[in-house]
Design a protein around this motif. Structure first.
Motif, PDB file in Angstrom:
ATOM      1  N   SER A  69      29.597 106.899  94.815  1.00 55.69           N
ATOM      2  CA  SER A  69      30.067 105.520  94.909  1.00 55.69           C
ATOM      3  C   SER A  69      31.103 105.442  96.020  1.00 55.69           C
ATOM      4  CB  SER A  69      30.710 105.094  93.592  1.00 55.69           C
ATOM      5  OG  SER A  69      29.766 105.098  92.563  1.00 55.69           O
ATOM      6  N   LEU A  70      31.003 104.369  96.825  1.00 57.96           N
ATOM      7  CA  LEU A  70      31.959 104.160  97.911  1.00 57.96           C
ATOM      8  C   LEU A  70      32.392 102.698  97.953  1.00 57.96           C
ATOM      9  CD1 LEU A  70      30.295 106.115 100.874  1.00 57.96           C
ATOM     10  CD2 LEU A  70      32.091 106.919  99.344  1.00 57.96           C
ATOM     11  N   CYS A  71      33.631 102.461  98.358  1.00 59.57           N
ATOM     12  CA  CYS A  71      34.077 101.090  98.612  1.00 59.57           C
ATOM     13  C   CYS A  71      33.482 100.665  99.959  1.00 59.57           C
ATOM     14  CB  CYS A  71      35.603 101.016  98.638  1.00 59.57           C
ATOM     15  SG  CYS A  71      36.382 101.841 100.039  1.00 59.57           S
ATOM     16  N   ALA A  72      33.533  99.381 100.244  1.00 61.31           N
ATOM     17  CA  ALA A  72      32.942  98.879 101.490  1.00 61.31           C
ATOM     18  C   ALA A  72      33.610  99.501 102.714  1.00 61.31           C
ATOM     19  CB  ALA A  72      33.031  97.355 101.544  1.00 61.31           C
ATOM     20  N   HIS A  73      34.934  99.628 102.682  1.00 66.21           N
ATOM     21  CA  HIS A  73      35.640 100.193 103.839  1.00 66.21           C
ATOM     22  C   HIS A  73      35.182 101.624 104.125  1.00 66.21           C
ATOM     23  CE1 HIS A  73      38.723 101.265 106.689  1.00 66.21           C
ATOM     24  NE2 HIS A  73      38.976 102.325 105.941  1.00 66.21           N
ATOM     25  N   CYS A  74      35.177 102.469 103.112  1.00 61.23           N
ATOM     26  CA  CYS A  74      34.789 103.869 103.326  1.00 61.23           C
ATOM     27  C   CYS A  74      33.320 103.987 103.709  1.00 61.23           C
ATOM     28  CB  CYS A  74      35.090 104.693 102.077  1.00 61.23           C
ATOM     29  SG  CYS A  74      36.872 104.918 101.794  1.00 61.23           S
ATOM     30  N   HIS A  75      32.464 103.179 103.099  1.00 58.59           N
ATOM     31  CA  HIS A  75      31.039 103.213 103.428  1.00 58.59           C
ATOM     32  C   HIS A  75      30.793 102.800 104.874  1.00 58.59           C
ATOM     33  CE1 HIS A  75      26.955 101.464 103.692  1.00 58.59           C
ATOM     34  NE2 HIS A  75      26.639 102.534 102.995  1.00 58.59           N
ATOM     35  N   ASN A  76      31.480 101.745 105.308  1.00 58.72           N
ATOM     36  CA  ASN A  76      31.212 101.174 106.628  1.00 58.72           C
ATOM     37  C   ASN A  76      32.008 101.813 107.750  1.00 58.72           C
ATOM     38  OD1 ASN A  76      29.445  99.408 105.379  1.00 58.72           O
ATOM     39  ND2 ASN A  76      31.008  97.852 105.121  1.00 58.72           N
ATOM     40  N   SER A  77      32.964 102.652 107.434  1.00 59.44           N
ATOM     41  CA  SER A  77      33.737 103.288 108.495  1.00 59.44           C
ATOM     42  C   SER A  77      33.678 104.808 108.395  1.00 59.44           C
ATOM     43  CB  SER A  77      35.188 102.795 108.485  1.00 59.44           C
ATOM     44  OG  SER A  77      35.804 103.099 107.255  1.00 59.44           O
ATOM     45  N   ILE A  78      34.301 105.372 107.402  1.00 58.94           N
ATOM     46  CA  ILE A  78      34.389 106.827 107.285  1.00 58.94           C
ATOM     47  C   ILE A  78      33.006 107.462 107.200  1.00 58.94           C
ATOM     48  CG2 ILE A  78      35.224 108.723 105.842  1.00 58.94           C
ATOM     49  CD1 ILE A  78      37.534 106.798 105.003  1.00 58.94           C
TER      50      ILE A  78
END
Length: 86
Positions: A69-78
């Motif tokens: 599971s990832l938050c939107a920020h981590c999914h879309n950047s990191i």
């Protein structure tokens, strides 16, 4: 960056063609219920991500141990930066 994404999306098959069907949506919902927080930062999760790209392999696509599971920020950047290195 936007031009690169646009070029990529033009050649990308639809989500259903990539295997994201009802079976996937059910698994995704169940996974988010059991893992509601981002694996990277602990924020509320919005995405279910594959640790190893499935590239059409249904076993990898639906493998519980291959999910995070990832938050939107981590999914879309990191995570995107991590995949660019591979």
């Amino acid at each position: 960056m936007r031009a690169r994404k646009k070029r990529h999306d033009q050649n990308r098959p639809s989500s259903s063609a990539r295997g994201y069907n009802g079976e996937w949506r059910k698994l995704r919902a169940e996974f988010l219920r059991e893992h509601p927080f981002c694996a990277f930062c602990g924020a509320p999760a919005e995405h279910v991500d594959h640790k190893v790209r499935h590239r059409g392999d249904k076993a990898l696509l639906l493998s519980w141990v291959n999910l995070q599971s990832l938050c939107a920020h981590c999914h879309n950047s990191i995570k995107q930066r991590m995949e660019e290195r591979c």
